[in-house]
Design a protein around this motif. Structure first.
Motif, short mmCIF file in Angstrom:
data_model
loop_
_atom_site.label_atom_id
_atom_site.label_comp_id
_atom_site.label_asym_id
_atom_site.label_seq_id
_atom_site.Cartn_x
_atom_site.Cartn_y
_atom_site.Cartn_z
N ILE A 168 40.79 47.25 31.67
CA ILE A 168 40.24 47.47 33.01
C ILE A 168 40.98 46.60 34.02
CG2 ILE A 168 38.18 47.27 34.45
CD1 ILE A 168 36.51 47.55 31.87
N ALA A 169 41.21 45.33 33.65
CA ALA A 169 41.86 44.40 34.58
C ALA A 169 43.28 44.86 34.93
CB ALA A 169 41.89 43.00 33.98
N GLN A 170 44.03 45.32 33.94
CA GLN A 170 45.39 45.78 34.21
C GLN A 170 45.40 46.98 35.15
OE1 GLN A 170 46.34 46.09 29.99
NE2 GLN A 170 48.03 44.63 30.24
N VAL A 171 44.51 47.92 34.92
CA VAL A 171 44.47 49.13 35.75
C VAL A 171 44.01 48.79 37.17
CG1 VAL A 171 43.39 51.38 36.05
CG2 VAL A 171 44.14 50.65 33.77
N LEU A 172 42.95 48.01 37.28
CA LEU A 172 42.45 47.68 38.62
C LEU A 172 43.44 46.82 39.39
CD1 LEU A 172 38.63 46.98 38.10
CD2 LEU A 172 39.77 49.10 38.75
N LYS A 173 44.13 45.93 38.73
CA LYS A 173 45.14 45.12 39.42
C LYS A 173 46.24 46.01 39.97
CE LYS A 173 48.21 42.59 37.22
NZ LYS A 173 48.91 41.54 36.45
N GLU A 174 46.65 47.02 39.22
CA GLU A 174 47.68 47.95 39.69
C GLU A 174 47.20 48.76 40.89
OE1 GLU A 174 50.92 48.41 38.62
OE2 GLU A 174 50.52 46.53 37.57
N HIS A 175 45.89 48.81 41.10
CA HIS A 175 45.33 49.56 42.22
C HIS A 175 44.81 48.63 43.32
CE1 HIS A 175 45.55 52.87 39.33
NE2 HIS A 175 45.44 53.69 40.37
N GLY A 176 45.28 47.39 43.33
CA GLY A 176 45.00 46.54 44.47
C GLY A 176 43.81 45.62 44.35
N TYR A 177 43.19 45.55 43.19
CA TYR A 177 42.06 44.64 42.99
C TYR A 177 42.54 43.22 42.67
CZ TYR A 177 38.10 47.94 42.81
OH TYR A 177 37.11 48.84 43.13
N GLY A 178 41.77 42.23 43.09
CA GLY A 178 41.92 40.88 42.56
C GLY A 178 41.13 40.79 41.27
N THR A 179 41.69 40.14 40.26
CA THR A 179 41.05 40.15 38.94
C THR A 179 40.92 38.72 38.41
OG1 THR A 179 43.17 40.41 37.78
CG2 THR A 179 42.00 42.43 38.39
N ALA A 180 39.78 38.43 37.81
CA ALA A 180 39.56 37.10 37.24
C ALA A 180 38.56 37.21 36.10
CB ALA A 180 39.04 36.13 38.30
N MET A 181 38.69 36.29 35.16
CA MET A 181 37.78 36.25 34.01
C MET A 181 37.29 34.83 33.82
SD MET A 181 38.50 37.17 30.02
CE MET A 181 37.31 36.63 28.78
N PHE A 182 35.99 34.71 33.47
CA PHE A 182 35.38 33.42 33.23
C PHE A 182 34.54 33.50 31.96
CE2 PHE A 182 36.06 34.09 37.71
CZ PHE A 182 36.65 32.91 38.13
N GLY A 183 34.77 32.54 31.04
CA GLY A 183 33.94 32.49 29.84
C GLY A 183 34.72 32.77 28.57
N LYS A 184 34.09 33.52 27.69
CA LYS A 184 34.60 33.73 26.34
C LYS A 184 35.54 34.94 26.26
CE LYS A 184 32.96 35.15 21.74
NZ LYS A 184 31.83 35.18 20.80
N ALA A 185 36.70 34.73 25.63
CA ALA A 185 37.64 35.84 25.42
C ALA A 185 37.44 36.44 24.03
CB ALA A 185 39.07 35.34 25.60
N HIS A 186 37.95 35.79 23.02
CA HIS A 186 37.80 36.20 21.61
C HIS A 186 38.43 37.56 21.32
CE1 HIS A 186 35.10 35.86 17.76
NE2 HIS A 186 36.37 35.52 17.55
N PHE A 187 39.62 37.80 21.90
CA PHE A 187 40.35 39.02 21.58
C PHE A 187 41.83 38.73 21.38
CE2 PHE A 187 39.19 39.22 26.24
CZ PHE A 187 40.38 38.67 26.73
N THR A 188 42.19 37.48 21.11
CA THR A 188 43.59 37.09 20.91
C THR A 188 43.84 36.84 19.43
OG1 THR A 188 43.54 36.01 23.07
CG2 THR A 188 45.36 35.44 21.61
N PRO A 189 44.94 37.33 18.86
CA PRO A 189 45.22 37.06 17.46
C PRO A 189 45.27 35.56 17.19
CG PRO A 189 46.70 38.75 18.29
CD PRO A 189 45.97 38.20 19.48
N PRO A 190 44.77 35.10 16.06
CA PRO A 190 44.71 33.66 15.79
C PRO A 190 46.07 32.98 15.87
CG PRO A 190 43.38 34.86 14.21
CD PRO A 190 44.12 35.89 15.00
N TRP A 191 47.13 33.67 15.46
CA TRP A 191 48.46 33.04 15.46
C TRP A 191 49.09 33.02 16.85
CZ3 TRP A 191 46.91 37.41 12.90
CH2 TRP A 191 47.35 38.64 13.41
N GLU A 192 48.40 33.58 17.85
CA GLU A 192 48.91 33.54 19.23
C GLU A 192 48.07 32.61 20.12
OE1 GLU A 192 49.26 37.50 20.76
OE2 GLU A 192 50.70 38.14 19.23
N LEU A 193 47.27 31.75 19.51
CA LEU A 193 46.33 30.93 20.27
C LEU A 193 46.90 29.58 20.68
CD1 LEU A 193 43.09 31.63 18.24
CD2 LEU A 193 43.47 32.25 20.62
N THR A 194 48.12 29.28 20.30
CA THR A 194 48.66 27.96 20.58
C THR A 194 49.36 27.92 21.93
OG1 THR A 194 50.89 28.25 19.69
CG2 THR A 194 49.13 27.85 18.10
#
Length: 791
Positions: A168-194
């Motif tokens: 959603i964030a990628q699509v809305l940003k491409e259409h002129g929205y400001g985008t921000a996230m606060f809180g828990k993600a938990h969608f990143t592969p463990p080996w990419e967390l560093t």
């Protein structure tokens, strides 16, 4: 195509064909010019001698050119702001807005101003719900068929969200929205967390221009493992710090900044509190508000919630309350001491939910104050899955205890009962309370076969667009439906291609059809669910489901019952007339059950669900950073993520420290990993090298060298050698400047440390590993280097 270099001098010109390594003599040469033939206009032809021009060339004036600027994308006229809120592990019957006993006046406020959905379904677990929510695809189509922590090498389970499933964030940003996230993600592969990234699947890589929160499954509310954009940071040193208040503060600040900079620019905020996932932390005064309110126990609380739900029309009047599973004890079977401790666990949970409601209320007030409330669509999802039974029958003072097979003493919990919910606990309530919070359904988070895991309350508020505000919508819907609902509200057509990548089709169905027609027929006719071999399939008012073969608190247990998927027991429910899945009809209608099983297999084949596999299968070759035998760190090292830190579990290892000890201090950390709830620390206590191993309190073991260090340069080594004991026991030996300095035994070690705190050199940030000191306990001198050697 070939590159031509023209070297021009007074007497001649030489052309060199770079692609062939050949040179040809020409006649004139003044300077060196490089042309890319075939891709840019020809500025100088090398077909003959250069003819001198007569007179100075005339260049056109700027006034002959109309100014043209690269255009920034602009959203559709009157495009709404979007505030998407999703809590964690809440449960269908927890909040007052869905009949629960926990007062949530701000959730109630949204319910009055919008529409509640009582037939909204998540995936049954954290990461899959979050990936499906943000992409609009089914979780397996976004490669998130289980927790990111449990990734397997199959297309639907790798945890690597593909670029073909834009958020959603990628699509809305491409259409002129400001985008921000606060809180828990938990969608990143463990080996990419560093800190080494890559950051493609951090929030900032998935379309959020700003991120403030944490990346994994949970965090300490008093000392979070905090990330700002793509950097780990240390939380503020403040005795009153609390994460849920912090993210509300940060969100309000961001809204104000955006409003001051460009009031007309719409925003998309994804607000994902850590509440009510364990640890159930809450400020002490909020916990005190609930003193004694749950002393009647989970059986009585569940009955009260059920009555409230029916009276308020949140569930159909014909709904029957499902019975308590045999795996849970009756409240009356508990001893007086057990009831006291269990009630305190629930008081902490209720306080956390009520507190986060208050923080969300502050966001709503900010929207009112800035004049943005009337043009903001707010979507409130009360849980990414059902309430969690992962605390087991008795609840855990430390969340890690059951995950690491470290049983807790009932006497210890009783003696420390008043600390539950505070900074010295890492608490998770008994599964009986999760069952009550999931009223009227049975089972819990993980059990995606039943509504207790997948049914969550959801509210949409959008002034002027929703008819019959305050009412309850009953259309069967899925978390993947949120993305297309937002796109339709924003007037956006889902892109076929984004950033050069062809996109997978959206699986969700916009819920906008329910806004003006509260009783419109449901457009979603079929939906599959699968988490950790717990599966179900919904089709036209019927559900076929596997019965769980083990309880959530047994997931990491060595004696977890294992039943082949093809041998699972299946159940059948007519949910069009049986809202709570009370009556199993599998024996009466085996043909319908078989047809639904076949439909599930068809859906599984289409949506990357196969192979349905046991925990641990598919892990061969999994990427990872902790594969070296030597790790070297400098003095400024801080918060190295557990997936990149030395994996000490089950290994012999040594830790070598070169340091200069000043003459002004005798206490300080040389190197530490983890914190108050698990980890190790190698430090000086009154000048004596000391090693503390925290195998989840109260199992904190300390071994000291036989002498202190004097001021000056030193080389100190601690070595650990496992002895083959059942609990990872072994021997520690110290060496000071090349000479033996004694040692001792560690009776227990862990296979791994918890993910909420990293590795630090010269200090112990966030929370202290050892009760010997308070953090950061900085080293009194200079750490030259720290080196780990693993066998």
């Amino acid at each position: 195509m070939r590159h031509i270099e023209l070297e021009v001098q007074l007497g001649g010109m030489q052309e060199r064909d770079v692609s062939k390594g050949n040179c040809r003599g020409l006649s004139v040469s003044l300077t060196v010019i490089t042309l890319l033939l075939g891709s840019t206009p020809t500025l100088l032809k090398a077909t003959g001698p250069l003819t001198p021009s007569v007179g100075k060339p005339v260049f056109p004036p700027a006034g002959d050119f109309a100014p043209k600027w690269p255009q920034q994308p602009r959203p559709a006229a009157n495009a709404p702001n979007i505030l998407l809120i999703m809590l964690d592990d809440e449960g269908f019957g927890a909040s007052s807005s869905f009949g629960g006993l926990v007062p949530t006046p701000n959730f109630d406020r949204l319910a009055r101003q919008g529409a509640r959905y009582n037939n909204f379904n998540t995936t049954g677990m954290c990461s899959p719900s979050r990936a499906s929510l943000l992409t609009g695809r089914y979780p397996h189509n976004a490669a998130m068929g289980a927790l990111s922590d449990l990734a397997a090498g199959y297309d639907g389970y790798s945890s690597v969200i593909p670029k073909s499933t834009s958020t959603i964030a990628q699509v809305l940003k491409e259409h002129g929205y400001g985008t921000a996230m606060f809180g828990k993600a938990h969608f990143t592969p463990p080996w990419e967390l560093t800190a080494a990234g890559p950051f493609d699947r951090w929030p900032t890589g998935l379309g959020f221009e700003h991120f403030y929160g944490f990346l994994q499954g949970d965090t300490n509310q008093y000392a979070p493992n905090l990330v700002v954009d793509n950097r780990y940071v240390t939380p503020p040193v403040d005795p009153d710090y609390f994460f849920e208040k912090d993210i509300a503060d940060q969100t309000i600040r961001w809204i104000d900044e955006q409003n001051h900079a460009d009031p007309a620019k719409p925003f998309f905020i994804y607000y994902a509190p850590g509440a009510t996932h364990a640890p159930h932390h809450a400020p002490a005064d909020w916990i005190a508000r609930f003193k004694g309110q749950f002393d009647d126990g989970w059986d009585e609380v569940r009955a009260r919630i059920f009555a409230r739900q029916r009276a308020a029309g949140i569930i159909p009047a014909s709904t029957r309350l499902t019975p308590r599973p045999a795996e849970l004890p009756a409240w009356d079977s508990l001893s007086s001491d057990q009831k006291q401790v269990a009630a305190r666990f629930m008081e902490a949970y209720a306080a956390q939910l009520s507190y986060v409601d208050a923080q969300i209320g502050r966001l709503l007030d900010t929207l009112e104050k800035t004049g943005k409330a009337d043009n903001t669509m707010i979507i409130l999802i009360q849980g990414d899955n059902g309430a969690s039974g992962e605390g087991g029958v008795e609840g855990t003072f430390y969340e890690q205890s059951l995950n690491f097979s470290a049983p807790e003493s009932p006497a210890y919990k009783l003696a420390n009962m008043d600390k539950i919910g505070g900074p010295l606990s890492d608490n998770m309530y008994p599964a009986g309370w999760a069952w009550a919070m999931n009223t009227p359904f049975r089972w819990f988070k993980q059990n995606a076969s039943h509504f207790g895991a997948i049914r969550n309350g959801m509210t949409i508020r959008w002034p002027g667009h929703i008819a019959s505000t305050g009412s309850v919508r009953q259309q069967f819907s899925h978390i993947s439906d949120i993305a297309p609902t937002i796109f339709e509200a924003a007037g956006i057509t889902v892109p076929v291609e984004l950033n050069g990548v062809r996109q997978k089709p959206i699986d969700g169905i916009s819920l906008a059809y329910t806004f003006q027609q509260p009783k419109a027929p449901a457009q979603r006719k079929t939906q599959y669910f699968e988490i950790l071999e717990n599966v179900s399939i919904y089709h036209d008012g019927w559900v076929a489901a596997t019965r769980p073969t083990y309880m959530p608190w047994q997931l990491f247990s060595a004696d977890r019952p294992k039943v082949s998927f093809n041998d699972r027991e299946w159940q059948l429910y007519n949910v069009a007339n049986d809202f709570s899945e009370y009556r199993d009809l599998s024996a009466q209608q085996p043909e319908r059950l078989h047809a639904l099983q076949t439909l599930f297999l068809d859906e599984a084949k289409k949506n990357n669900v196969l192979p349905i596999h046991d925990l641990g299968e598919g892990g061969a070759g999994r990427p990872g950073l902790a594969t070296r035998s030597t790790y070297t760190y400098a003095a400024d090292t801080a918060n190295v993520h557990v997936s990149a830190a030395p994996p000490l579990g089950g290994k012999a290892y040594s830790i070598d420290v070169d340091a200069l000890l000043s003459d002004t201090g005798r206490n300080g950390v040389m190197v530490a990993q983890g914190g108050r709830f698990s980890g190790f620390s190698f430090y000086l206590k009154d000048g004596v090298p000391t090693f503390a191993y925290n195998a989840i309190p109260p199992r904190v073991f300390t071994v000291q060298a036989n002498r202190a260090l004097s001021p000056g340069e030193h080389h100190v080594i601690v070595r650990f050698e496992p002895d083959g004991g059942k609990e990872g026991s072994g021997t520690l030996r110290f060496t000071i400047d090349g000479a033996d300095a004694g040692g001792g035994q560690l009776p227990v070690t862990l296979k791994r440390f918890w993910f909420t705190e990293g590795l630090d050199v010269g200090k112990d940030l966030m929370t202290p590993v050892s009760p010997d000191y308070e953090g950061p306990n900085s080293f009194p001198g200079v750490i030259r280097s720290v080196q780990f050697r693993l066998q």
